[in-house]
Design a protein around this motif. Structure first.
Motif, PDB file in Angstrom:
ATOM      1  N   UNK A   3       1.040  -1.226  -0.032  1.00  0.00           N
ATOM      2  CA  UNK A   3      -0.157  -0.202   0.374  1.00  0.00           C
ATOM      3  C   UNK A   3       0.843   1.471   0.078  1.00  0.00           C
ATOM      4  N   UNK A   4       0.212   2.126  -0.424  1.00  0.00           N
ATOM      5  CA  UNK A   4       1.372   3.440  -0.262  1.00  0.00           C
ATOM      6  C   UNK A   4       0.265   4.976   0.212  1.00  0.00           C
ATOM      7  N   UNK A   5      -0.891   4.607   0.413  1.00  0.00           N
ATOM      8  CA  UNK A   5      -1.135   5.471   1.281  1.00  0.00           C
ATOM      9  C   UNK A   5      -1.436   6.133   2.949  1.00  0.00           C
ATOM     10  N   UNK A   6      -0.962   5.116   3.323  1.00  0.00           N
ATOM     11  CA  UNK A   6      -0.540   5.417   4.793  1.00  0.00           C
ATOM     12  C   UNK A   6      -1.966   4.479   6.140  1.00  0.00           C
ATOM     13  N   UNK A   7      -1.821   5.023   6.597  1.00  0.00           N
ATOM     14  CA  UNK A   7      -3.113   4.640   7.661  1.00  0.00           C
ATOM     15  C   UNK A   7      -3.753   3.381   7.752  1.00  0.00           C
ATOM     16  N   UNK A   8      -2.733   2.913   7.324  1.00  0.00           N
ATOM     17  CA  UNK A   8      -3.117   1.428   8.176  1.00  0.00           C
ATOM     18  C   UNK A   8      -2.755   0.486   8.413  1.00  0.00           C
ATOM     19  N   UNK A   9      -3.290  -0.364   9.550  1.00  0.00           N
ATOM     20  CA  UNK A   9      -2.448  -1.201  10.916  1.00  0.00           C
ATOM     21  C   UNK A   9      -3.533  -2.627  10.427  1.00  0.00           C
ATOM     22  N   UNK A  10      -2.531  -3.360  11.535  1.00  0.00           N
ATOM     23  CA  UNK A  10      -3.814  -5.120  11.609  1.00  0.00           C
ATOM     24  C   UNK A  10      -3.464  -5.913  11.030  1.00  0.00           C
ATOM     25  N   UNK A  11      -2.232  -6.255  10.012  1.00  0.00           N
ATOM     26  CA  UNK A  11      -2.509  -6.925   9.248  1.00  0.00           C
ATOM     27  C   UNK A  11      -2.380  -8.364   9.389  1.00  0.00           C
ATOM     28  N   UNK A  12      -3.045  -9.095   8.521  1.00  0.00           N
ATOM     29  CA  UNK A  12      -3.361 -10.693   8.160  1.00  0.00           C
ATOM     30  C   UNK A  12      -3.133 -10.837   6.911  1.00  0.00           C
ATOM     31  N   UNK A  13      -2.914 -12.137   6.746  1.00  0.00           N
ATOM     32  CA  UNK A  13      -2.565 -12.951   5.398  1.00  0.00           C
ATOM     33  C   UNK A  13      -3.672 -14.039   5.798  1.00  0.00           C
ATOM     34  N   UNK A  14      -4.149 -14.140   4.398  1.00  0.00           N
ATOM     35  CA  UNK A  14      -4.711 -15.528   4.197  1.00  0.00           C
ATOM     36  C   UNK A  14      -4.240 -16.627   3.883  1.00  0.00           C
ATOM     37  N   UNK A  15      -4.876 -17.969   3.892  1.00  0.00           N
ATOM     38  CA  UNK A  15      -3.937 -19.085   4.042  1.00  0.00           C
ATOM     39  C   UNK A  15      -3.609 -19.398   2.991  1.00  0.00           C
ATOM     40  N   UNK A  16      -3.749 -18.694   2.047  1.00  0.00           N
ATOM     41  CA  UNK A  16      -3.665 -19.398   0.576  1.00  0.00           C
ATOM     42  C   UNK A  16      -2.295 -18.562  -0.126  1.00  0.00           C
ATOM     43  N   UNK A  17      -1.589 -17.244   0.927  1.00  0.00           N
ATOM     44  CA  UNK A  17      -0.797 -16.472   0.700  1.00  0.00           C
ATOM     45  C   UNK A  17      -1.117 -15.581  -0.430  1.00  0.00           C
ATOM     46  N   UNK A  20      -2.398  -3.928  -8.805  1.00  0.00           N
ATOM     47  CA  UNK A  20      -3.744  -4.258  -8.755  1.00  0.00           C
ATOM     48  C   UNK A  20      -4.284  -3.248  -6.785  1.00  0.00           C
ATOM     49  N   UNK A  21      -5.145  -2.685  -7.224  1.00  0.00           N
ATOM     50  CA  UNK A  21      -5.325  -1.461  -5.989  1.00  0.00           C
ATOM     51  C   UNK A  21      -6.257  -2.237  -4.778  1.00  0.00           C
TER      52      UNK A  21
END
Length: 318
Positions: free
Chosen positions: A65-79, A103-104
C-alpha cells in the motif's frame, strides 16, 4: 488505537543486518523476484503494509500500500491476499490487497455502512478458506465485539453481544468454524480466553491465565494443529512476554521469551510459523523487530532476529 504498542520507529545500527530499504515499492514479495507464498506481513513507520516471503530478503520488503493509515494486517492461508484496517479520517475500513503488489486495495466493509454503528475496527483475520473475515469492533456500547463479514462485503453479522464483555483479536481454529479470542470486562484488561463460533456461541475456555500474566496485550493465537495457543502476556513490570500453553485440555501457559535487564520490553503480536516455532514483535533494544522462538525452549531469551523495523506482524501463506 490504545492497544497498539508504541509508535513505530526505524531501527538504527543493527550490527547483524544490512542497510534497510524502507521505500522499496516493487520487487517480488520481499527481495528480487521472489513471489510471496508464505511469510510475514507487517506495517512500518509510514503506516503502509509490507510483506517478506520466507525465501526473500528481510531487508528488502515488498510494499503493498502507499497511502498510509494501515494497521493490523493479516495474511490469508493461500498467501494471495492480505486484510488490514484502514483509517480514513474518523472512519475505519476493512480492506484487502493482493500480495503480488499489483492492483489496488479493495474495501470490504466501512464503519457505519452495512454494520450499523460499528466503528474502530481492529485485528481482522481470514478463515482458512479465505472467504470470511472475523474482526473486533467498537459496538457503540463501550465494549469491543467480534463480527464477521464475507470477503465480498456481504453478510455482516455481530457474533458477540454480551453487554459487559469485550473481545480482542480473533484467531481461527483449524476447522474454520470458531475462533479463539481474549476477552474480559474491559478492552484494556482481557484476562480470559473464549471460543466464539461463527454462529455466535461463546464458550469461556479460561478465566485464569496464570500467575505471571495479568492480561493479553494484543492477541492469543491457535497453533496450526489446534492443540496449543500463544499469547502476549502483560506483566506486572509493565512489559510483556510470549507465553505458550496447551488447549486440549487447557492449561496455564508458560513463558517462552524474556529479556534480562529490560523488564519493560514488549514481546507481542505472536504468530505460529509452525507447530514448533512462534514469530513475534519485540521492542527489546529500543527498536521494533520481528523475532522467532523455537519450542520447546530450554533457556529463555529474546529469540532469533528475522525482520528489522517491522510492527504488528502476522505470519501466513502456504
Amino acid at each position: 488505537m490504545s492497544r497498539i504498542v508504541g509508535a513505530l520507529v526505524l531501527v538504527a545500527g543493527l550490527a547483524a543486518c544490512e542497510p534497510i530499504d524502507i521505500d522499496d515499492g516493487g520487487g517480488g514479495g520481499g527481495g528480487g523476484n521472489v513471489l510471496f507464498t508464505k511469510g510475514f506481513v507487517f506495517v512500518r513507520e509510514d503506516r503502509n503494509v509490507y510483506v517478506v516471503d520466507d525465501k526473500g530478503d528481510a531487508n528488502s520488503p515488498k510494499r503493498l500500500t502507499t497511502g498510509g493509515g494501515a494497521s493490523n494486517p493479516a495474511v490469508a492461508r493461500s498467501g494471495r491476499s492480505v486484510v488490514y484496517v484502514q483509517q480514513t479520517g474518523s472512519g475505519f475500513e476493512l480492506r484487502t490487497v493482493a500480495t503480488t503488489g499489483t492492483g489496488q486495495p479493495s474495501t470490504v466493509l466501512a464503519s457505519g455502512t452495512g454494520c450499523g454503528g460499528c466503528t474502530n475496527f481492529r485485528y481482522p483475520t481470514f478463515n482458512p478458506t479465505g472467504t470470511v473475515i472475523v474482526f473486533a469492533f467498537n459496538n457503540g456500547a463501550g465494549n469491543f465485539a467480534l463480527g464477521k463479514v464475507n470477503t465480498d462485503g456481504s453478510g455482516f453479522q455481530a457474533l458477540t453481544k454480551q453487554p459487559s464483555t469485550s473481545f480482542g483479536a480473533p484467531s481461527f481454529f483449524p476447522d474454520g468454524q470458531s475462533v479463539l479470542a481474549p476477552s474480559g470486562s474491559t478492552s484494556n484488561q482481557l484476562s480470559q480466553l473464549s471460543r466464539v463460533s461463527l454462529t455466535g456461541t461463546v464458550t469461556v475456555i479460561a478465566n485464569n491465565l496464570g500467575n505471571e500474566v495479568l492480561w493479553v496485550l494484543n492477541r492469543a493465537v491457535v497453533s496450526p494443529n489446534g492443540q496449543q495457543f500463544a499469547l502476549d502476556g502483560r506483566l506486572s513490570s509493565g512489559g510483556s512476554r510470549i507465553f505458550v500453553g496447551p488447549l486440549s485440555p487447557y492449561s496455564a501457559p508458560t513463558k517462552v521469551t524474556d529479556h534480562q535487564g529490560e523488564p519493560g520490553a514488549q514481546d507481542t503480536f505472536p504468530s505460529w510459523m509452525s507447530t514448533t516455532q512462534v514469530g513475534f514483535l519485540s521492542t527489546a533494544g529500543g527498536g521494533q523487530n520481528i523475532y522467532s522462538v523455537t519450542l520447546p525452549t530450554t533457556t529463555l531469551g529474546g529469540g532469533t532476529l528475522l525482520i528489522p523495523s517491522a510492527g504488528e506482524p502476522d505470519y501466513g501463506g502456504q
